[in-house]
Design a protein around this motif. Structure first.
Motif, mmCIF file in Angstrom:
data_model
loop_
_atom_site.group_PDB
_atom_site.id
_atom_site.type_symbol
_atom_site.label_atom_id
_atom_site.label_comp_id
_atom_site.label_asym_id
_atom_site.label_seq_id
_atom_site.Cartn_x
_atom_site.Cartn_y
_atom_site.Cartn_z
ATOM 1 N N ALA A 31 0.841 -1.206 0.000
ATOM 2 C CA ALA A 31 0.000 0.000 0.000
ATOM 3 C C ALA A 31 0.880 1.261 0.000
ATOM 4 O O ALA A 31 2.068 1.217 0.286
ATOM 5 N N GLU A 32 0.277 2.399 -0.338
ATOM 6 C CA GLU A 32 0.967 3.682 -0.263
ATOM 7 C C GLU A 32 1.513 3.886 1.155
ATOM 8 O O GLU A 32 0.828 3.526 2.127
ATOM 9 N N ASN A 34 2.335 4.892 4.816
ATOM 10 C CA ASN A 34 1.595 5.533 5.912
ATOM 11 C C ASN A 34 0.086 5.617 5.699
ATOM 12 O O ASN A 34 -0.563 6.528 6.217
ATOM 13 N N THR A 35 -0.467 4.692 4.940
ATOM 14 C CA THR A 35 -1.925 4.655 4.800
ATOM 15 C C THR A 35 -2.519 3.519 5.628
ATOM 16 O O THR A 35 -3.723 3.382 5.720
ATOM 17 N N GLN A 36 -1.647 2.693 6.222
ATOM 18 C CA GLN A 36 -2.154 1.542 6.979
ATOM 19 C C GLN A 36 -1.616 1.498 8.407
ATOM 20 O O GLN A 36 -1.295 0.445 8.931
ATOM 21 N N CYS A 38 -2.775 2.954 12.124
ATOM 22 C CA CYS A 38 -3.832 3.678 12.833
ATOM 23 C C CYS A 38 -3.293 4.219 14.162
ATOM 24 O O CYS A 38 -2.113 4.047 14.487
ATOM 25 N N ASP A 143 8.081 4.850 6.724
ATOM 26 C CA ASP A 143 6.799 4.238 6.338
ATOM 27 C C ASP A 143 6.352 3.363 7.493
ATOM 28 O O ASP A 143 7.016 2.381 7.836
ATOM 29 N N ASN A 145 3.512 1.630 7.696
ATOM 30 C CA ASN A 145 2.531 0.597 7.361
ATOM 31 C C ASN A 145 2.816 -0.737 8.047
ATOM 32 O O ASN A 145 1.911 -1.462 8.414
#
Ligand code: ADP
Ligand code: MG
Length: 484
Positions: A31-32, A34-36, A38, A143, A145
């Protein structure tokens, strides 16, 4: 001086849960940045972790598969250190009460002998994020993620004595976790990586030498190469009057060497303490029994069954049981054709050859196990000969037909076993080859067997490969000898 190598492995296996070990964020790869991650993965104030039950089940299944004791209670600890890819300032791990206790795995070596490697324990922990050094000038990208992705760290006893054993152990672990389906085992994507602890000692000495730990080795080949380099380095060092210092090293595949990262004096003091946000994990017997009942047949059991019940050689059994997909493919081919040895030959020969050429695995094989089983069945029942079978296989591979039978019909590959038809072809070949017949007649009796090959080739060609080769051979011999 004779030296002996001692190796212990710490293998990190990324568990195939859909969400993270303490949060609901996705674990999907690619995934892109830092999009996963929380709020829980980032350790923001006011959030609490919730343990992913699936990660627990997977860890326990691994423990059961390696005959480990599973303690009733395990506890998560905080391992404190500062690093940019660790936003919480600590990694949640298990230091004192791991979820899986002592166990063992059996490894198979090149000469088909086996050896037991003891597992000290396996514990659950979360992965950290990733620092990205490329693409950023004078800066490091972060990153997150991967932060919070569940890992199972499997710690072996120092039971391995050479690089081959270490690679075989890593393969055994890979095979167990992929059979269980608890990890995709994709080493290129980092789903499995290991720290290799290496020391040397004079042969015959009981006490272990001082070890170096080579961090984050991510392929079977690199494990072997890193050990080879490290063993040589340590022996040279000692023989030159120096001594090995306990340190962490890095393997550089491009230079094929290991380099020092940090020594013991620089080692961190992690200040482990039980994580106050997480309750101890308590597992009862009924839960373990439930998981035990769901275990699939494991690689070692499959290998033994392929040998004992199906009569395969140790080598065939070991190759065919190494991955679950390969094993299941073979079993389906066997079920359809009814002959284990032939099924094994075709899967390891024609099929594996074709798959390797196109860099495919059995999972995405253009020829299904059912289709291959039918090809082999048609050889066994005499419908086609071995040569035609290869043509049928190739046609199936190229998508030129749905089934072996359809291709046999369409291409007219049915084996000719009608003696009359074969004799007619033989007569014609003999009539058209007076020179070769004369040569046959004039050669020494013990040379004639070899000469017959020419005639067999001509007759097979005349039949477009469909004549029964054994019959062609026998009938030719009779007919040619009658001309002597
Ligand atoms: P630590 O707690 O410092 O990580 P461990 O005793 O837990 O050290 O060992 C970590 C790994 O190193 C284990 O896989 C173990 O088998 C291996 N190991 C320990 N001592 C040696 C040694 N002398 N030579 C090679 N491997 C070793
Ligand atoms: Mg360690």
């Amino acid at each position: 001086m004779q030296w002996e190598t001692v190796i212990g492995l710490e293998v990190h296996v990324q568990l195939a849960t859909r969400s993270k070990i303490f949060s609901g964020a996705s674990t999907a790869f690619g995934a892109e940045p830092n999009t996963q991650a929380c709020a829980v993965d980032l350790g923001l104030p006011g959030v609490l972790p919730v343990l992913n039950e699936q990660a627990v089940a997977m860890a326990v299944q691994f423990g059961l598969a390696v005959h480990a004791e599973i303690p009733e209670v395990s506890v998560f600890d905080r391992k404190n250190y500062f690093y940019p890819d660790l936003p919480k300032g600590y990694q949640t791990s298990q230091m004192y009460h791991p979820i899986v206790g002592a166990g063992e795995v059996e490894i198979t070596l090149d000469d088909d002998t086996t050896k037991r490697i003891r597992i000290h324990h396996a514990h659950l922990e979360e992965d950290a994020g990733k620092s990205l050094h490329e693409d950023f000038h004078g800066m490091t990208g972060i990153d997150l993620n991967r932060a919070g992705t569940p890992l199972l760290e499997i710690v072996s006893e120092p039971d391995m004595r050479n690089a081959k054993e270490a690679a075989a152990y890593l393969k055994a672990i890979h095979s167990i976790v992929t059979y269980l389906g608890i990890s995709d085992g994709n080493m290129a994507e980092g789903s499995m990586r290991c720290d290799v602890n290496v020391s040397v000692r004079p042969k015959g000495q009981e006490a272990f030498g001082t070890r170096a730990e080579i961090k984050n080795v991510n392929s079977f080949r690199f494990v072997e190469r890193a050990i080879a380099f490290e063993v040589e380095r340590q022996i040279e060092l000692i023989e030159d009057g120096g001594s090995v210092v306990q340190e962490t090293r890095l393997y550089d595949p491009e230079r094929d060497e290991t380099r020092s990262m940090r020594t013991k004096e620089e080692a961190n003091d992690y200040r482990y303490f039980p994580c106050p946000d997480l309750l101890p994990v308590v597992l009862d017997e009924a839960y373990l029994e439930h998981l035990r009942s769901q275990l699939p047949e494991l690689p070692a059991d499959k290998r033994a069954r392929f040998q004992d019940a199906l009569g395969l050689s140790a080598y065939d059994a070991s190759v065919l049981s190494a991955s679950r997909e390969m094993a299941e493919f073979f079993e389906e081919v066997h079920r359809v054709c009814g002959d284990a040895k032939q099924a094994a030959n075709w899967v390891q020969g024609e099929l594996s050859g074709a798959l390797n050429r196109e860099n495919l695995s059995t999972q995405n094989s253009p020829v299904s196990a059912q289709q291959l089983g039918e090809v082999v069945r048609r050889v066994l029942d005499g419908t086609i000969n071995g040569k035609a079978a290869k043509q049928v296989f190739q046609a199936l591979w190229n998508g030129q037909g749905e089934s072996a039978d359809a291709i046999i019909d369409a291409k007219g590959l049915k084996q000719v076993t009608d003696t009359g038809a074969i004799e007619a072809m033989i007569d014609q070949v003999i009539a058209e080859s007076p020179a070769q017949v004369a040569q046959y007649r004039d050669s020494e009796p013990d040379k004639r067997g070899k000469m017959i090959g020419y005639f067999v080739g001509q007759v097979m060609k005349a039949s477009r490969g469909t004549a029964n080769p054994q019959q062609v051979n026998d009938l030719l011999k009779t007919k040619l000898d009658a001309l002597l």
